[in-house]
Scaffold this motif. Sequence first.
Motif, PDB file in Angstrom:
ATOM      1  N   UNK A   1       4.677  11.337   7.166  1.00  0.00           N
ATOM      2  CA  UNK A   1       3.995  10.048   7.311  1.00  0.00           C
ATOM      3  C   UNK A   1       3.005  10.202   8.452  1.00  0.00           C
ATOM      4  N   UNK A   2       1.741   9.854   8.193  1.00  0.00           N
ATOM      5  CA  UNK A   2       0.686  10.035   9.189  1.00  0.00           C
ATOM      6  C   UNK A   2       0.232   8.688   9.756  1.00  0.00           C
ATOM      7  N   UNK A   3      -0.578   8.755  10.807  1.00  0.00           N
ATOM      8  CA  UNK A   3      -0.855   7.585  11.649  1.00  0.00           C
ATOM      9  C   UNK A   3      -1.645   6.476  10.954  1.00  0.00           C
ATOM     10  N   UNK A   4      -2.609   6.826  10.104  1.00  0.00           N
ATOM     11  CA  UNK A   4      -3.483   5.814   9.510  1.00  0.00           C
ATOM     12  C   UNK A   4      -3.067   5.580   8.056  1.00  0.00           C
ATOM     13  N   UNK A   5      -2.499   4.389   7.752  1.00  0.00           N
ATOM     14  CA  UNK A   5      -1.821   4.174   6.470  1.00  0.00           C
ATOM     15  C   UNK A   5      -2.713   3.884   5.272  1.00  0.00           C
ATOM     16  N   UNK A   6      -4.028   3.748   5.449  1.00  0.00           N
ATOM     17  CA  UNK A   6      -4.896   3.359   4.336  1.00  0.00           C
ATOM     18  C   UNK A   6      -5.272   4.556   3.474  1.00  0.00           C
ATOM     19  N   UNK A   7      -4.293   5.198   2.878  1.00  0.00           N
ATOM     20  CA  UNK A   7      -4.542   6.342   2.012  1.00  0.00           C
ATOM     21  C   UNK A   7      -3.442   7.375   2.116  1.00  0.00           C
ATOM     22  N   UNK A   8      -3.709   8.540   1.578  1.00  0.00           N
ATOM     23  CA  UNK A   8      -2.750   9.631   1.603  1.00  0.00           C
ATOM     24  C   UNK A   8      -3.374  10.842   0.927  1.00  0.00           C
ATOM     25  N   UNK A   9      -2.657  11.947   0.921  1.00  0.00           N
ATOM     26  CA  UNK A   9      -3.201  13.149   0.280  1.00  0.00           C
ATOM     27  C   UNK A   9      -2.095  14.148  -0.029  1.00  0.00           C
ATOM     28  N   UNK A  10      -2.413  15.030  -0.980  1.00  0.00           N
ATOM     29  CA  UNK A  10      -1.588  16.201  -1.283  1.00  0.00           C
ATOM     30  C   UNK A  10      -2.460  17.415  -1.021  1.00  0.00           C
ATOM     31  N   UNK A  11      -2.008  18.283  -0.128  1.00  0.00           N
ATOM     32  CA  UNK A  11      -2.765  19.498   0.190  1.00  0.00           C
ATOM     33  C   UNK A  11      -2.224  20.650  -0.643  1.00  0.00           C
ATOM     34  N   UNK A  12      -3.124  21.256  -1.432  1.00  0.00           N
ATOM     35  CA  UNK A  12      -2.745  22.337  -2.334  1.00  0.00           C
ATOM     36  C   UNK A  12      -3.210  23.674  -1.796  1.00  0.00           C
ATOM     37  N   UNK A  13      -2.446  24.708  -2.048  1.00  0.00           N
ATOM     38  CA  UNK A  13      -2.802  26.045  -1.582  1.00  0.00           C
ATOM     39  C   UNK A  13      -4.126  26.505  -2.157  1.00  0.00           C
ATOM     40  N   UNK A  14      -5.037  26.981  -1.286  1.00  0.00           N
ATOM     41  CA  UNK A  14      -6.320  27.500  -1.746  1.00  0.00           C
ATOM     42  C   UNK A  14      -7.254  26.450  -2.286  1.00  0.00           C
TER      43      UNK A  14
ATOM     44  N   UNK B   1       0.831  -1.209   0.000  1.00  0.00           N
ATOM     45  CA  UNK B   1       0.000   0.000   0.000  1.00  0.00           C
ATOM     46  C   UNK B   1       0.862   1.254   0.000  1.00  0.00           C
ATOM     47  N   UNK B   2       1.978   1.214   0.733  1.00  0.00           N
ATOM     48  CA  UNK B   2       2.863   2.382   0.773  1.00  0.00           C
ATOM     49  C   UNK B   2       3.368   2.762  -0.596  1.00  0.00           C
ATOM     50  N   UNK B   3       3.808   1.771  -1.372  1.00  0.00           N
ATOM     51  CA  UNK B   3       4.312   2.045  -2.721  1.00  0.00           C
ATOM     52  C   UNK B   3       3.197   2.594  -3.611  1.00  0.00           C
ATOM     53  N   UNK B   4       2.031   1.942  -3.572  1.00  0.00           N
ATOM     54  CA  UNK B   4       0.922   2.351  -4.438  1.00  0.00           C
ATOM     55  C   UNK B   4       0.432   3.751  -4.084  1.00  0.00           C
ATOM     56  N   UNK B   5       0.287   4.021  -2.793  1.00  0.00           N
ATOM     57  CA  UNK B   5      -0.177   5.342  -2.363  1.00  0.00           C
ATOM     58  C   UNK B   5       0.862   6.417  -2.682  1.00  0.00           C
ATOM     59  N   UNK B   6       2.134   6.097  -2.439  1.00  0.00           N
ATOM     60  CA  UNK B   6       3.203   7.066  -2.737  1.00  0.00           C
ATOM     61  C   UNK B   6       3.184   7.454  -4.214  1.00  0.00           C
ATOM     62  N   UNK B   7       3.084   6.456  -5.089  1.00  0.00           N
ATOM     63  CA  UNK B   7       3.080   6.736  -6.530  1.00  0.00           C
ATOM     64  C   UNK B   7       1.853   7.562  -6.911  1.00  0.00           C
ATOM     65  N   UNK B   8       0.691   7.227  -6.340  1.00  0.00           N
ATOM     66  CA  UNK B   8      -0.540   7.975  -6.631  1.00  0.00           C
ATOM     67  C   UNK B   8      -0.395   9.449  -6.237  1.00  0.00           C
ATOM     68  N   UNK B   9       0.021   9.678  -4.992  1.00  0.00           N
ATOM     69  CA  UNK B   9       0.135  11.061  -4.520  1.00  0.00           C
ATOM     70  C   UNK B   9       1.274  11.801  -5.215  1.00  0.00           C
ATOM     71  N   UNK B  10       2.327  11.068  -5.590  1.00  0.00           N
ATOM     72  CA  UNK B  10       3.422  11.694  -6.334  1.00  0.00           C
ATOM     73  C   UNK B  10       2.929  12.235  -7.670  1.00  0.00           C
ATOM     74  N   UNK B  11       1.944  11.533  -8.276  1.00  0.00           N
ATOM     75  CA  UNK B  11       1.364  12.029  -9.519  1.00  0.00           C
ATOM     76  C   UNK B  11       0.722  13.392  -9.332  1.00  0.00           C
ATOM     77  N   UNK B  12      -0.089  13.532  -8.266  1.00  0.00           N
ATOM     78  CA  UNK B  12      -0.696  14.838  -7.974  1.00  0.00           C
ATOM     79  C   UNK B  12       0.385  15.894  -7.722  1.00  0.00           C
ATOM     80  N   UNK B  13       1.387  15.525  -6.921  1.00  0.00           N
ATOM     81  CA  UNK B  13       2.452  16.470  -6.561  1.00  0.00           C
ATOM     82  C   UNK B  13       3.208  16.953  -7.791  1.00  0.00           C
ATOM     83  N   UNK B  14       3.635  16.035  -8.641  1.00  0.00           N
ATOM     84  CA  UNK B  14       4.448  16.403  -9.805  1.00  0.00           C
ATOM     85  C   UNK B  14       3.655  17.255 -10.792  1.00  0.00           C
ATOM     86  N   UNK B  15       2.370  16.925 -10.983  1.00  0.00           N
ATOM     87  CA  UNK B  15       1.563  17.726 -11.908  1.00  0.00           C
ATOM     88  C   UNK B  15       1.335  19.124 -11.334  1.00  0.00           C
TER      89      UNK B  15
END
Length: 430
Positions: A59-72, A14-28
Motif C-alpha cells: 500500500x503506497x502513500x497516494x491512494x488515487x490509483x495503483x499499478x502492477x509492475x511487470x518484469x522487463x 476507490x480502494x475496492x475499485x482500484x484493487x479489482x482493476x489491478x487484480x485483473x492485470x495481476x491475474x492475467x
Amino acid sequence: MEIVTTVFYLLIVLGVIIFVHEAGHLLMARAFDIRVLAFSLGFGPRLWGFKRGETDYKVSAFPLGGYVKLGGEHAEERTEDPRDFVNRPRWQRILVYLAGPLMNVVLALVLIATAFMVGINLPPRKLPPEIGLVMPESPAAQAGLAMKDRIVAVNGQPVTEFREVQMAILGAPEQPLTLTYERAGQRAETVVTPVRILPDGYGDAGIAGPGKVIIASVLKGGAAAAAGFQKGDHVLAVDGRTINTSTDLIAYIQKTSGQEIRFEIERNRQRMEIPVTPQGPADQGRIGVSLDFGIFQRYSFTEAIVESFHYNVDLVNQTYQVLGKVLTRQLEAKTALAGPIGMARMIGEQANRGVNYLIHLMGFISISIALLNLLPIPVLDGGQITILLVESVMRRDLSMTLKERLTNVGAVLLLAIMAIVIFFDVQKLF
C-alpha cells in the motif's frame, strides 16, 4: 466528523475499485507466467506490505490509483528472460492491459445487480417522456407544464424517452428550451428556462418523469412499522384518494391524526391495503416514514443480472453522449466532469441515502474508470493497447525513443486533465 466519514467512504470505494482493476492485470499476467514484481494500491512511498515469491504486495502513500509492475516492462529493465513482459507475444500483452478495465466492467455488473436485488429508486429503462411531477414555482410550473403532459420534442428535436428530456435540461442551465408537448390529444409549445443548480452547475426545470410516491425509510417503533410498511412501497392512494406527490400525502396524514386511514400500496408488483393510524397532536399527524418520488426497483437474482447488463450498456452510451456534448460545447465541461473532490462529495451523499445507493455509485464509478482507462492515451491501458495494435499491423516494434515520447506526452495530457477537473471541483466548492 462528516468530512472524516466522507474521506473514509472515498478510500473504501476507490480502494475496492482500484484493487479489482489491478487484480485483473495481476491475474492475467500470472495466467501467462509473466514476472510480476510489484502490486501496489496507490502511488509513491511504500507505507505497508509484504513480499510473496518475487512479488511485492504493498500500500503506497497516494491512494488515487495503483499499478502492477511487470518484469522487463520498461526498456531499461529489459532482459533475455522469456518471462519478461516485453518478450511475450503482443496478443498476450494486449490481454494483460485489457484485463484491468474488463475487471472494472465485471465489478460494475456485480455492484449494480446487487443494488437491484437490495432495491433502489431508479428510473427504469425506456421511461416514456411523460411528466410525473411538477414542483411548485419551478420553471416548468411557470411555463404552464402539468402532470401527464407528454413531451414530444425539445428545441424541435423529437424525443421518445424521458432521459432525453433530462439530458437536454441538465445541459442547459439558464438557457431557454422550447418544449413541444401533448395534453389531452392537443399539441402545444412552451419555453422553459432551467435554473442553475449549484455546486454542479447543471440545469433543473423542476420536473420528474413518471413515478409514484415511495416509502424511502420506515422509522422503527413508529405507526408505519407496526402496520407493516416496508422500504420501497409505492403509495397509490389513501382512503380512495389518488396520491400524486409527497406533499399531498403529508398534508393528508397531518390532518387525520388519531384516525385510521387505509393506504393502497404496490409492493413487488402486487397491490395491497394497509390500515394505519397517524400519531400526534391535531393537524400534526405522523406515521413514521420518509418519502421519495420515483420508481423503486427490486429484482430476483436472474432479473437483477439482466437489468444490470442493460443498465451498464445505457451508462456507457450516456457517457459517450455526454462527452460528445462537451466536445461540441452543448454542455459545460465543469458540469459534466468531476474529480476526486466531486467524487468524495457524491460518495458522501449516497452513503447518507443508504448502502444500496453507495453500491450503485460504486458501480457507476467502476464502469467510468474502465472507460477512462480505455482512452487511447499512452500512459493508460487503452494507449498501450493502441500502440501494440499499431505494432501488430506494422509487424515491427516502434522505436523505444518514440514510445518514450508518446508516454511523456500522455502523462502530461493526463496530468492536465486531472488539474482541470480538480480546478472544476474547487470552483464548485465556492
